[in-house]
Design an enzyme around this catalytic site. Sequence first.
Site, short mmCIF file in Angstrom:
data_model
loop_
_atom_site.label_atom_id
_atom_site.label_comp_id
_atom_site.label_asym_id
_atom_site.label_seq_id
_atom_site.Cartn_x
_atom_site.Cartn_y
_atom_site.Cartn_z
NE ARG A 154 -3.36 2.98 1.28
CZ ARG A 154 -3.88 3.86 2.08
NH1 ARG A 154 -3.31 4.12 3.24
NH2 ARG A 154 -4.98 4.51 1.75
CB SER A 155 4.29 1.88 0.95
OG SER A 155 5.35 2.77 0.70
#
Length: 216
Positions: A12-13
């Site tokens: 998700r980064s």
Amino acid sequence: MTLTFDYYFSFRSPYSYLSTPQVENLVARYDIAPRMRFVLPIAVRIPGFFKQVNPLWPPYLLRDTFRISQMHNIPYRWPRPDPIVMDYAAGDVAAEQPYIYRVTRLGVAAERAGKGFAFAQRASRAIWSGEVDDWHEGDHLTRALVDAELDANAVEDLAATHTAELDAEVATNEREQKKAGHWGVPLFVFRDEPFFGQDRLDHLIWRMRHAGLQER
């Protein structure tokens, strides 16, 4: 002698995704190998995180990540859907998180098969590049496994049937990440020394040179 380093990574980064081409270039140039340590996003690890964060941070993150993508010519768009299910206006993160758990488990299974970095590159590109919508559906992640030279059926079966075991490995990675001295991603750790952020890769290489790093 090949030097290894831990590469803490979250799907998700955006910074994790944007770091992958840079790490790929370093691996091609130097005799090094990343050991992937997949972790869950901070939104899942820290309940209420988005209720406490400075409101200036999210818009700056978007500006900064788009700038990095332009500087390095990396295709980039916020994912559709977001790997995290959340209400942005309220800052509430849902209890059920089917997308991030699935892809993270696939990552752990891929690393066990010796292809964690190759999968991270391809899966994060499917998520973040903007080349596809609905990255969580169809065969996008399956193709990422295949392109990483993995047995897609075996990896997907392991991720679906050994969830507790793989989640325990993720939890171990998160503990080791804190022990290394940081909480964010991407985080690179060489011989117990942490280097946080894709903009610290030069520092990592500098330190590895002191340990005898060789060009290929």
